[in-house]
Design an enzyme around this catalytic site. Structure first.
Site, PDB file in Angstrom:
ATOM      1  N   ASP A  81       0.834  -1.199   0.000  1.00  0.00           N
ATOM      2  CA  ASP A  81       0.000   0.000   0.000  1.00  0.00           C
ATOM      3  C   ASP A  81       0.873   1.255   0.000  1.00  0.00           C
ATOM      4  O   ASP A  81       2.008   1.223  -0.484  1.00  0.00           O
ATOM      5  CB  ASP A  81      -0.929  -0.040   1.226  1.00  0.00           C
ATOM      6  CG  ASP A  81      -2.300   0.568   0.973  1.00  0.00           C
ATOM      7  OD1 ASP A  81      -2.365   1.809   0.839  1.00  0.00           O
ATOM      8  OD2 ASP A  81      -3.288  -0.181   0.912  1.00  0.00           O
ATOM      9  N   HIS A  97      -3.753   6.053   3.374  1.00  0.00           N
ATOM     10  CA  HIS A  97      -4.513   4.882   2.917  1.00  0.00           C
ATOM     11  C   HIS A  97      -4.012   3.594   3.560  1.00  0.00           C
ATOM     12  O   HIS A  97      -4.790   2.798   4.112  1.00  0.00           O
ATOM     13  CB  HIS A  97      -4.414   4.809   1.392  1.00  0.00           C
ATOM     14  CG  HIS A  97      -5.320   3.824   0.738  1.00  0.00           C
ATOM     15  ND1 HIS A  97      -5.051   2.483   0.692  1.00  0.00           N
ATOM     16  CD2 HIS A  97      -6.486   3.998   0.066  1.00  0.00           C
ATOM     17  CE1 HIS A  97      -6.016   1.865   0.026  1.00  0.00           C
ATOM     18  NE2 HIS A  97      -6.907   2.762  -0.364  1.00  0.00           N
ATOM     19  N   ASN A 105      -7.403  -2.677  23.952  1.00  0.00           N
ATOM     20  CA  ASN A 105      -6.342  -1.937  24.641  1.00  0.00           C
ATOM     21  C   ASN A 105      -6.856  -0.648  25.269  1.00  0.00           C
ATOM     22  O   ASN A 105      -6.069   0.178  25.730  1.00  0.00           O
ATOM     23  CB  ASN A 105      -5.189  -1.629  23.682  1.00  0.00           C
ATOM     24  CG  ASN A 105      -5.631  -0.751  22.506  1.00  0.00           C
ATOM     25  OD1 ASN A 105      -6.822  -0.670  22.208  1.00  0.00           O
ATOM     26  ND2 ASN A 105      -4.677  -0.126  21.840  1.00  0.00           N
ATOM     27  N   ASN A 133     -13.844   0.002  -7.436  1.00  0.00           N
ATOM     28  CA  ASN A 133     -14.936   0.912  -7.090  1.00  0.00           C
ATOM     29  C   ASN A 133     -15.653   1.454  -8.322  1.00  0.00           C
ATOM     30  O   ASN A 133     -16.006   2.624  -8.384  1.00  0.00           O
ATOM     31  CB  ASN A 133     -14.391   2.078  -6.265  1.00  0.00           C
ATOM     32  CG  ASN A 133     -13.694   1.634  -4.998  1.00  0.00           C
ATOM     33  OD1 ASN A 133     -13.990   0.579  -4.467  1.00  0.00           O
ATOM     34  ND2 ASN A 133     -12.760   2.434  -4.518  1.00  0.00           N
ATOM     35  N   SER A 171     -11.228  -0.841  -0.913  1.00  0.00           N
ATOM     36  CA  SER A 171      -9.963  -0.766  -0.178  1.00  0.00           C
ATOM     37  C   SER A 171     -10.171  -1.096   1.294  1.00  0.00           C
ATOM     38  O   SER A 171      -9.280  -1.637   1.953  1.00  0.00           O
ATOM     39  CB  SER A 171      -9.368   0.642  -0.284  1.00  0.00           C
ATOM     40  OG  SER A 171      -8.862   0.894  -1.560  1.00  0.00           O
TER      41      SER A 171
END
Length: 464
Positions: free
Chosen positions: A128, A162, A176, A265, A339
Site C-alpha cells: 500500500d 490509505h 487496549n 470501485n 480498499s
C-alpha cells in the site's frame, strides 16, 4: 533487448523477470517483439494501478478522533446503532451521529474472536502507501517497513493515509482501551510500500496513489519468501491484465500465500486486477444496511466475497488531525471503498490461518465462500441484481472456522474451470496450455480431489 531497443533497469526479486526501458511511444510494439522472442516466457507492460479513486466516496467523511469507540465499527458488530460524523456545510462543524445501520449487517467479529484471537506470528503484508507504525493503535504491530518506490522519490511516510487505514482495519491493537479493534486481533502487519504519491492533480487538491506492477511483484516475492507473512493485502485495482503479474500471484498462492485484493470501485462487472486473477480472493463492499455499496465492483465469475466497506473508521497518520510531526498518532478517520472491505477479509484470513495452519489458500477461500450468506441486497435506488453477482455473498468468519466442506481443487483445475466461463479470468495462452494438457473446461468436470469434512468420525477423498 537490441531488437526492441530496450535497456534493462533492474532484475526483479524473482530473479527471472526484468524491468526494461524502451523509447517513448514504443512500449506496446516492444512488448510484441519480446513476446515473439523464443527466449522470452512472458512480456507485459509495467501497468500502474490506482490506490485511491477520487470519484468514489473514499475519504469524504471528515476526521473524528475517538477513544475506545467500538460502537463506531458497525462492520464488526452492528446492532443498528447510530455512528459516524459529517460536516455541516453552513456551520463547518461536525454533526454526530450521521448514520444508523441495520442490525446484523456485519461480520460477527465478536463471535469469531470467541473461537480465536489470532497470533502475532501470523502476519499480513500490506502492499500500500505505507503505514504510520507509530500510531498508538498500531504500536508493536509492524513487523517491518520496506520502501519499494524510492525511485519515485517517495519515502516510507504514509502521505495518503490509505495504508495506515487499511492496516488498522486488519490488525489494530484490540481491547487496549483506546481507538478501534482490528479484525485480526493479535495478528501482525508489515508495511511494504508499493504505491507512490502522484501530485499531477495537486492543483485540484487531489493526490493519487499509483502502484506499479514491478514494485508490487517485488513485494509479493519478498513476502512469500519471508517466514513473517501468511497473508497479502492489496487494496488497489486496475483494468489491465498482466500475465507477468499473474505469474507472480500464482507462484505466491502455490507456495501457500493467501492473497486478498479489492474488486474495485467502478460499480460494474468489469474485471479489475489483481482481484480478477484466479488465485486471489476478490472482495466487494457492503454498506451498513447490508446493501452492496453503491461504488463496489461485482460479478459472479470473479468476485469471491463481500465485506463492510462504506464509512469504515480506522487509523490514520497524525497530520490528518493536525497533530505535530513526530508525535505518535491517535488520529482516526472514516473512509469508503473496496480498499476498506479487503482488510476485513485479510484479517479473517489471518484468523483462519492461525486456526487451520494445514489449510492451503484454496481451502481458506473455499471456507469463506461456502459459509457466506446470500442476503445482501442491491444498492438502494438501483435495480435488483442476481445475488450471485455478489460472489458467494457476505463473509461470515465465525462459520468459516468449521465450514463442513472445504474445496481444495488444484491451480490447474480452477484455471480450466475459469477458461470455460463466458468471461474467463485467465489468459488465452494459459487456457490453450490447459487444453493441450487434457483439462476439461466444463463446470461439471471440475475435479475437487481433497474435500475436507470437519467434525466427522472419518473422512474420505471424493472426486467428481
Amino acid at each position: 533487448h537490441r531488437n526492441a531497443n530496450g535497456s534493462r533497469i533492474r532484475i526483479l526479486r524473482d530473479a527471472r523477470t526484468q524491468l526494461i526501458k524502451v523509447p517513448a511511444g514504443t512500449a506496446r510494439s516492444a512488448v510484441d517483439k519480446y513476446r515473439r522472442n523464443p527466449n522470452t516466457e512472458l512480456a507485459d507492460l509495467n501497468y500502474t494501478r490506482l490506490l485511491f479513486r477520487p470519484a468514489t466516496t473514499e475519504g469524504s467523511e471528515p476526521t473524528l478522533g475517538v477513544t475506545n469507540n467500538f460502537t463506531e465499527q458497525w462492520g464488526l458488530n452492528n446492532t443498528g446503532q447510530a455512528f459516524g460524523a459529517s460536516l455541516d456545510p453552513l456551520l463547518g462543524t461536525l454533526v454526530y451521529p450521521t448514520y444508523q445501520g441495520s442490525s446484523g449487517a456485519d461480520i460477527n467479529a465478536p463471535e469469531a474472536w470467541d473461537i480465536t484471537q489470532g497470533n502475532a506470528s501470523v502476519g499480513i503484508a500490506v502492499l500500500d502507501s505505507g503505514i504510520a507504525c507509530d500510531h498508538l493503535d498500531l504500536a508493536g504491530k509492524c513487523i517491518e517497513e520496506i520502501n519499494y518506490v524510492i525511485a519515485q522519490g517517495s519515502t516510507l511516510e504514509d502521505v495518503l493515509g490509505h495504508g495506515t487505514h487499511v492496516a488498522g482495519i486488519a490488525a489494530a491493537t484490540t481491547d487496549n482501551g483506546i481507538g478501534i479493534a482490528g479484525v485480526g486481533w493479535e495478528t501482525s502487519v508489515g508495511s511494504l510500500k508499493t504505491c507512490w504519491e502522484d501530485y499531477s492533480l495537486a492543483l485540484f487538491v487531489i493526490v493519487l496513489g499509483q502502484c506499479d506492477d514491478a514494485d508490487v511483484i517485488d513485494a509479493i516475492v519478498d513476502a512469500t519468501n519471508s517466514p513473517n507473512y501468511q497473508v497479502i493485502n492489496m487494496s488497489f485495482a486496475g483494468p489491465d491484465y498482466s500475465a507477468v503479474f499473474e505469474s507472480a500471484v500464482n507462484d505466491a498462492w502455490n507456495s501457500g500465500m493467501i492473497l486478498v485484493a479489492g474488486a474495485g470501485n467502478s460499480y460494474s462487472q468489469q474485471l479489475m486486477y489483481p482481484a480478477g486473477y484466479a488465485n486471489v480472493i476478490a472482495v466487494g463492499s457492503t454498506d451498513y444496511y447490508d446493501n452492496l455499496s453503491g461504488f463496489s465492483s461485482f460479478g459472479a465469475s470473479w468476485v469471491s466475497v463481500l465485506a463492510p466497506g462504506t464509512a469504515v473508521i480506522s487509523t490514520v497518520p497524525g497530520e490528518f488531525c493536525g497533530q505535530a510531526a513526530g508525535v505518535p498518532s491517535d488520529c482516526y478517520d472514516y473512509k469508503s471503498g473496496t480498499s476498506m472491505s479487503t482488510p476485513h477479509v485479510a484479517g479473517v484470513a489471518a484468523l483462519l490461518r492461525e486456526a487451520h495452519p494445514e489449510w492451503r489458500p484454496a481451502a481458506i477461500r473455499s471456507a469463506l465462500m461456502t459459509t457466506a450468506r446470500q442476503d445482501v441486497a442491491a444498492s438502494a435506488g438501483l435495480a435488483d441484481a442476481n445475488p450471485f453477482d455478489f460472489g458467494a455473498g457476505h463473509v461470515v468468519p465465525n462459520l468459516a472456522f468449521e465450514p463442513g466442506l472445504v474445496y481444495d481443487a488444484s491451480d490447474d483445475e480452477y484455471d480450466a474451470f475459469s477458461c470455460g466461463i463466458a468471461s474467463p479470468a485467465v489468459a488465452a495462452e494459459r487456457c490453450a496450455q490447459l487444453a493441450d494438457a487434457g483439462f476439461s473446461f466444463a463446470a461439471a468436470d471440475l475435479n475437487q480431489p481433497s474435500i475436507a469434512v470437519s467434525r466427522l468420525i472419518s473422512s474420505r477423498t471424493v472426486t467428481r
